[in-house]
Design a protein around this motif. Structure first.
Motif, PDB file in Angstrom:
ATOM      1  N   MET A 147       0.846  -1.208   0.000  1.00  0.00           N
ATOM      2  CA  MET A 147       0.000   0.000   0.000  1.00  0.00           C
ATOM      3  C   MET A 147       0.880   1.256   0.000  1.00  0.00           C
ATOM      4  N   ILE A 148       1.897   1.262   0.873  1.00  0.00           N
ATOM      5  CA  ILE A 148       2.764   2.436   0.990  1.00  0.00           C
ATOM      6  C   ILE A 148       3.611   2.600  -0.273  1.00  0.00           C
ATOM      7  N   SER A 149       4.177   1.482  -0.751  1.00  0.00           N
ATOM      8  CA  SER A 149       5.032   1.558  -1.940  1.00  0.00           C
ATOM      9  C   SER A 149       4.241   2.053  -3.145  1.00  0.00           C
ATOM     10  N   ALA A 184       7.951  10.814  10.007  1.00  0.00           N
ATOM     11  CA  ALA A 184       9.103  10.847  10.918  1.00  0.00           C
ATOM     12  C   ALA A 184      10.281  10.063  10.350  1.00  0.00           C
ATOM     13  N   ALA A 185      10.009   8.835   9.825  1.00  0.00           N
ATOM     14  CA  ALA A 185      11.109   8.002   9.287  1.00  0.00           C
ATOM     15  C   ALA A 185      11.643   8.603   7.999  1.00  0.00           C
ATOM     16  N   GLY A 186      10.826   9.458   7.353  1.00  0.00           N
ATOM     17  CA  GLY A 186      11.284  10.082   6.117  1.00  0.00           C
ATOM     18  C   GLY A 186      12.077  11.351   6.351  1.00  0.00           C
ATOM     19  N   GLN A 236      13.788  12.960   9.229  1.00  0.00           N
ATOM     20  CA  GLN A 236      15.075  13.136   9.913  1.00  0.00           C
ATOM     21  C   GLN A 236      16.249  12.469   9.169  1.00  0.00           C
ATOM     22  N   PRO A 237      16.111  11.196   8.704  1.00  0.00           N
ATOM     23  CA  PRO A 237      17.262  10.626   7.987  1.00  0.00           C
ATOM     24  C   PRO A 237      17.576  11.363   6.687  1.00  0.00           C
ATOM     25  N   THR A 238      16.556  11.914   6.035  1.00  0.00           N
ATOM     26  CA  THR A 238      16.832  12.650   4.791  1.00  0.00           C
ATOM     27  C   THR A 238      17.531  13.973   5.124  1.00  0.00           C
ATOM     28  N   ASP A 276      19.456  14.445   7.691  1.00  0.00           N
ATOM     29  CA  ASP A 276      20.840  14.097   8.053  1.00  0.00           C
ATOM     30  C   ASP A 276      21.654  13.693   6.825  1.00  0.00           C
ATOM     31  N   TRP A 277      20.987  13.092   5.848  1.00  0.00           N
ATOM     32  CA  TRP A 277      21.703  12.734   4.604  1.00  0.00           C
ATOM     33  C   TRP A 277      22.199  14.020   3.924  1.00  0.00           C
ATOM     34  N   ILE A 278      21.332  15.054   3.898  1.00  0.00           N
ATOM     35  CA  ILE A 278      21.734  16.347   3.329  1.00  0.00           C
ATOM     36  C   ILE A 278      22.880  16.943   4.169  1.00  0.00           C
ATOM     37  N   THR A 295      26.511   7.011   7.704  1.00  0.00           N
ATOM     38  CA  THR A 295      25.106   6.893   7.341  1.00  0.00           C
ATOM     39  C   THR A 295      24.178   7.473   8.414  1.00  0.00           C
ATOM     40  N   PRO A 296      23.071   8.085   7.992  1.00  0.00           N
ATOM     41  CA  PRO A 296      22.151   8.685   8.957  1.00  0.00           C
ATOM     42  C   PRO A 296      21.560   7.665   9.932  1.00  0.00           C
ATOM     43  N   THR A 297      21.316   6.445   9.496  1.00  0.00           N
ATOM     44  CA  THR A 297      20.757   5.438  10.405  1.00  0.00           C
ATOM     45  C   THR A 297      21.865   4.456  10.786  1.00  0.00           C
ATOM     46  N   GLY A 309      14.433  -3.033  15.719  1.00  0.00           N
ATOM     47  CA  GLY A 309      15.249  -4.196  15.920  1.00  0.00           C
ATOM     48  C   GLY A 309      14.452  -5.402  15.422  1.00  0.00           C
ATOM     49  N   ARG A 310      14.966  -6.553  15.787  1.00  0.00           N
ATOM     50  CA  ARG A 310      14.287  -7.824  15.488  1.00  0.00           C
ATOM     51  C   ARG A 310      14.309  -8.667  16.754  1.00  0.00           C
ATOM     52  N   TRP A 311      13.361  -9.572  16.911  1.00  0.00           N
ATOM     53  CA  TRP A 311      13.311 -10.470  18.067  1.00  0.00           C
ATOM     54  C   TRP A 311      13.364 -11.914  17.587  1.00  0.00           C
ATOM     55  N   PHE A 316      24.088  -1.137   3.735  1.00  0.00           N
ATOM     56  CA  PHE A 316      22.891  -1.499   4.500  1.00  0.00           C
ATOM     57  C   PHE A 316      22.089  -0.279   4.946  1.00  0.00           C
ATOM     58  N   SER A 317      22.392   0.892   4.391  1.00  0.00           N
ATOM     59  CA  SER A 317      21.840   2.111   4.979  1.00  0.00           C
ATOM     60  C   SER A 317      20.323   2.226   4.887  1.00  0.00           C
ATOM     61  N   PHE A 318      19.702   1.500   3.964  1.00  0.00           N
ATOM     62  CA  PHE A 318      18.236   1.483   3.903  1.00  0.00           C
ATOM     63  C   PHE A 318      17.695   0.155   4.426  1.00  0.00           C
ATOM     64  N   HIS A 347      11.461  -5.820   5.533  1.00  0.00           N
ATOM     65  CA  HIS A 347      11.194  -4.621   6.353  1.00  0.00           C
ATOM     66  C   HIS A 347      12.138  -3.468   6.034  1.00  0.00           C
ATOM     67  N   ARG A 348      12.871  -3.587   4.946  1.00  0.00           N
ATOM     68  CA  ARG A 348      13.777  -2.481   4.566  1.00  0.00           C
ATOM     69  C   ARG A 348      12.945  -1.239   4.222  1.00  0.00           C
ATOM     70  N   CYS A 349      13.622  -0.115   4.094  1.00  0.00           N
ATOM     71  CA  CYS A 349      12.953   1.108   3.639  1.00  0.00           C
ATOM     72  C   CYS A 349      12.358   0.824   2.247  1.00  0.00           C
ATOM     73  N   PRO A 350      11.060   1.084   2.047  1.00  0.00           N
ATOM     74  CA  PRO A 350      10.462   0.763   0.742  1.00  0.00           C
ATOM     75  C   PRO A 350      11.235   1.448  -0.398  1.00  0.00           C
ATOM     76  N   PRO A 395      10.420   2.849  -3.288  1.00  0.00           N
ATOM     77  CA  PRO A 395       9.996   4.197  -3.729  1.00  0.00           C
ATOM     78  C   PRO A 395      10.296   5.266  -2.679  1.00  0.00           C
ATOM     79  N   ALA A 396      10.318   4.897  -1.390  1.00  0.00           N
ATOM     80  CA  ALA A 396      10.677   5.879  -0.344  1.00  0.00           C
ATOM     81  C   ALA A 396      12.141   6.257  -0.485  1.00  0.00           C
ATOM     82  N   GLN A 397      12.970   5.278  -0.802  1.00  0.00           N
ATOM     83  CA  GLN A 397      14.406   5.556  -0.996  1.00  0.00           C
ATOM     84  C   GLN A 397      14.590   6.537  -2.156  1.00  0.00           C
TER      85      GLN A 397
HETATM   86  C1  HEM Z   1      11.103   9.987   1.865  1.00  0.00           C
HETATM   87  C2  HEM Z   1      11.841   9.494   2.792  1.00  0.00           C
HETATM   88  C3  HEM Z   1      11.579   8.176   3.508  1.00  0.00           C
HETATM   89  C4  HEM Z   1      10.399   7.536   3.777  1.00  0.00           C
HETATM   90  C5  HEM Z   1       8.985   7.945   3.395  1.00  0.00           C
HETATM   91  C6  HEM Z   1      10.743   6.323   4.518  1.00  0.00           C
HETATM   92  C7  HEM Z   1       9.829   5.379   4.971  1.00  0.00           C
HETATM   93  C8  HEM Z   1      10.137   4.205   5.604  1.00  0.00           C
HETATM   94  C9  HEM Z   1       9.173   3.225   6.084  1.00  0.00           C
HETATM   95  C10 HEM Z   1       7.662   3.341   5.918  1.00  0.00           C
HETATM   96  C11 HEM Z   1       9.874   2.208   6.651  1.00  0.00           C
HETATM   97  C12 HEM Z   1       9.267   0.953   7.308  1.00  0.00           C
HETATM   98  C13 HEM Z   1       9.288  -0.217   6.354  1.00  0.00           C
HETATM   99  C14 HEM Z   1       8.703  -1.472   6.944  1.00  0.00           C
HETATM  100  O1  HEM Z   1       8.650  -1.643   8.171  1.00  0.00           O
HETATM  101  O2  HEM Z   1       8.277  -2.326   6.144  1.00  0.00           O
HETATM  102  C15 HEM Z   1      11.289   2.534   6.547  1.00  0.00           C
HETATM  103  C16 HEM Z   1      12.293   1.732   6.994  1.00  0.00           C
HETATM  104  C17 HEM Z   1      13.610   2.110   6.943  1.00  0.00           C
HETATM  105  N1  HEM Z   1      14.134   3.304   6.462  1.00  0.00           N
HETATM  106 FE1  HEM Z   1      13.147   4.721   5.475  1.00  0.00          FE
HETATM  107  N2  HEM Z   1      12.108   6.278   4.685  1.00  0.00           N
HETATM  108  C18 HEM Z   1      12.654   7.389   4.086  1.00  0.00           C
HETATM  109  C19 HEM Z   1      13.972   7.752   4.048  1.00  0.00           C
HETATM  110  C20 HEM Z   1      14.982   7.030   4.593  1.00  0.00           C
HETATM  111  C21 HEM Z   1      16.388   7.417   4.599  1.00  0.00           C
HETATM  112  C22 HEM Z   1      16.965   8.695   3.993  1.00  0.00           C
HETATM  113  C23 HEM Z   1      17.079   6.427   5.245  1.00  0.00           C
HETATM  114  C24 HEM Z   1      18.547   6.308   5.520  1.00  0.00           C
HETATM  115  C25 HEM Z   1      19.488   6.778   4.757  1.00  0.00           C
HETATM  116  C26 HEM Z   1      16.097   5.408   5.637  1.00  0.00           C
HETATM  117  C27 HEM Z   1      16.410   4.235   6.308  1.00  0.00           C
HETATM  118  C28 HEM Z   1      15.497   3.259   6.652  1.00  0.00           C
HETATM  119  C29 HEM Z   1      15.875   2.006   7.260  1.00  0.00           C
HETATM  120  C30 HEM Z   1      17.290   1.572   7.641  1.00  0.00           C
HETATM  121  C31 HEM Z   1      14.699   1.268   7.429  1.00  0.00           C
HETATM  122  C32 HEM Z   1      14.595  -0.175   7.861  1.00  0.00           C
HETATM  123  C33 HEM Z   1      14.455  -0.439   9.298  1.00  0.00           C
HETATM  124  C34 HEM Z   1      14.386  -1.928   9.539  1.00  0.00           C
HETATM  125  O3  HEM Z   1      14.904  -2.768   8.761  1.00  0.00           O
HETATM  126  O4  HEM Z   1      13.821  -2.285  10.545  1.00  0.00           O
HETATM  127  N3  HEM Z   1      14.855   5.813   5.225  1.00  0.00           N
HETATM  128  N4  HEM Z   1      11.412   3.748   5.911  1.00  0.00           N
END
Ligand code: HEM
Length: 406
Positions: A104-106, A232-234, A236-238, A240-242, A278-280, A285-287, A333-335, A340-343, A345-347
């Motif tokens: 849905m989010i992607s 929030a997840a979008g 602050q890391p973005t 910090d990336w800047i 890397t910002p993150t 975590g994982r259990w 591994f930054s995303f 559960h990685r950062c989707p 399209p969000a990257q």
């Molecule tokens: C438009 C900006 C962004 C949006 C909307 C976004 C959104 C998200 C979402 C929704 C998740 C949860 C995915 C899930 O649980 O299935 C996630 C995970 C993650 N995001 Fe992003 N993110 C953005 C930018 C970034 C940036 C810039 C970084 C780091 C450089 C980053 C690093 C991560 C990491 C490491 C995870 C995975 C955490 C895990 O494996 O538990 N994100 N992001």
């Protein structure tokens, strides 16, 4: 046997690379750590081991109910907002329902038109530069990087431009975690629910309308929770990336050329930051869902594993020749990695916002330079997100462009 390492203290701020090297030397790829209140966890620093953990979401689950330590966690534990009891957001959803939610989010983010996204990023970046360009000096982190991503995201999600500045303040107050944090969170949540109600009544071409139109049957409460995560997840890391990329470009001679016209090394600097700074840094975590072995360690069912993203990025097993892995290589591994990685399209959205943000700085303030010695720059005290406290710069004052609107 060496004692577990406290996951706190100034070295995460001042010399993380050295600290991860020592942890690896003394404890190996899976290091025992202790969190606030003497709570035990594992920090996974090995590239191969982190691949194993993030690639097996059943054995290494996102389900925080599995945690064996809950009876030791007080209600006011400072890490609760991050490691949290199960909240109804995508972060703690598992299995098939997680896959539907991530889709849905992607899908909602993937439908964003890239040139429209670039246009919003340029417009808001220009507005922010307009506010500072006549002064000749500024803190380009606080007055620019920390204000840009949330403005662009708010617009993509469906908020009006008038709501933008209020959302920026609310989100930054919430992240700051001080006396205005709860008020900030309340403002954000109220704004989310109002936007959801508006778009239910009258859908538009935006991320929220597309999430509402998804057919997997997520409730308004669930969509609002995910929007909070996406904000929030979008943001602050973005930001910090800047900030971390601008710092690299302003302090390292290899990038000086791009400050005077060339553009290629903006992408190089951004990629190098994802490998080295890397910002993150570390993610919770994982259990473990059952007893297992990892990196020679005995992991018990219910143990918490923290993802040591920066540690894994600098694992000597994969970084035998450091230079070969930077450049265009994006196997860091930054995303995150796995389901559960950062989707993706969000990257991409993050990359466009960060790259555009940096390019606008270089276009508008071409002789930008650090206003303090490089050694005096400091990082926020956190083992989790790595970002600057400030980035003071100076430049030749220039007139504002004025309100070009879309
Ligand atoms: C438009 C900006 C962004 C949006 C909307 C976004 C959104 C998200 C979402 C929704 C998740 C949860 C995915 C899930 O649980 O299935 C996630 C995970 C993650 N995001 Fe992003 N993110 C953005 C930018 C970034 C940036 C810039 C970084 C780091 C450089 C980053 C690093 C991560 C990491 C490491 C995870 C995975 C955490 C895990 O494996 O538990 N994100 N992001």
């Amino acid at each position: 046997m060496t004692a577990p390492v406290p996951l706190s203290g100034p070295r995460f701020q001042t010399e993380p690379a050295q600290l991860y090297r020592e942890m690896r030397r003394d404890h190996g790829a899976v290091t025992p750590v202790v969190l606030d209140g003497d709570i035990p966890a594992w920090l996974v620093l090995g590239y191969r081991e982190l691949h194993q953990v993030t690639g097996d979401p059943v054995l290494f689950s996102r389900d925080s109910d599995l945690w064996s330590q809950w009876d030791r966690i007080p209600d006011d534990w400072p890490l609760l907002p991050m490691i949290g009891r199960k909240q109804p957001s995508i972060l703690y959803t598992v299995g098939e329902r997680h896959r539907e939610r991530a889709a849905m989010i992607s899908n909602a983010l993937e439908a964003v038109d890239p040139s429209e996204l670039r246009g919003y990023a340029e417009k808001f970046a220009d507005e922010l530069i307009d506010a500072i360009c006549a002064k000749g000096e500024t803190d380009i982190f606080a007055d620019y990087a920390m204000l840009l991503p949330v403005r662009v995201l708010a617009r993509l999600y469906g908020f009006s431009d008038e709501q933008g500045p209020g959302l920026v303040t609310a989100l930054n107050d919430m992240i700051d975690g001080r006396e205005r944090a709860i008020a900030g969170q309340t403002h954000l949540a109220t704004s989310m629910f109002r936007l959801l109600a508006d778009r239910k009544a009258e859908p538009a071409d935006d991320v929220v309308s597309r999430m509402l139109a998804d057919e997997s049957g997520f409730s308004d409460e669930e969509i609002a929770q995910d929007l909070m995560v996406m904000m929030a997840a979008g943001h602050q890391p973005t930001a910090d990336w800047i900030g971390n990329s601008l710092r690299l470009m302003l302090t390292d001679d290899r990038f000086a050329a791009s400050l005077f016209g060339g553009r290629n090394s903006v992408a190089d600097a951004m990629n190098e930051v994802l490998w080295e700074d890397t910002p993150t840094q570390n993610v919770a975590g994982r259990w473990a869902s059952r007893d297992t072995q990892l990196g020679g360690r005995r992991i018990r069912a219910g143990d918490l594993l923290l993802l040591g993203l920066q540690g894994a990025n600098s694992d000597p097993q994969v970084r035998t020749d450091g230079s070969a892995l930077t450049g265009g290589n994006s196997a860091h591994f930054s995303f995150g990695h796995g389901e559960h990685r950062c989707p993706f399209p969000a990257q991409e959205v993050a990359e466009v916002i960060a790259r555009t943000g940096i390019e606008v700085v270089l276009d508008r303030l071409p002789d930008i330079d650090l206003a303090v010695p490089a050694e005096s720059l400091t990082r926020r005290p956190s083992p989790w997100l790595r970002g600057l406290t400030e980035l003071p710069v100076r430049f030749s004052p220039t007139p504002a462009l004025g309100g070009a609107s879309l």
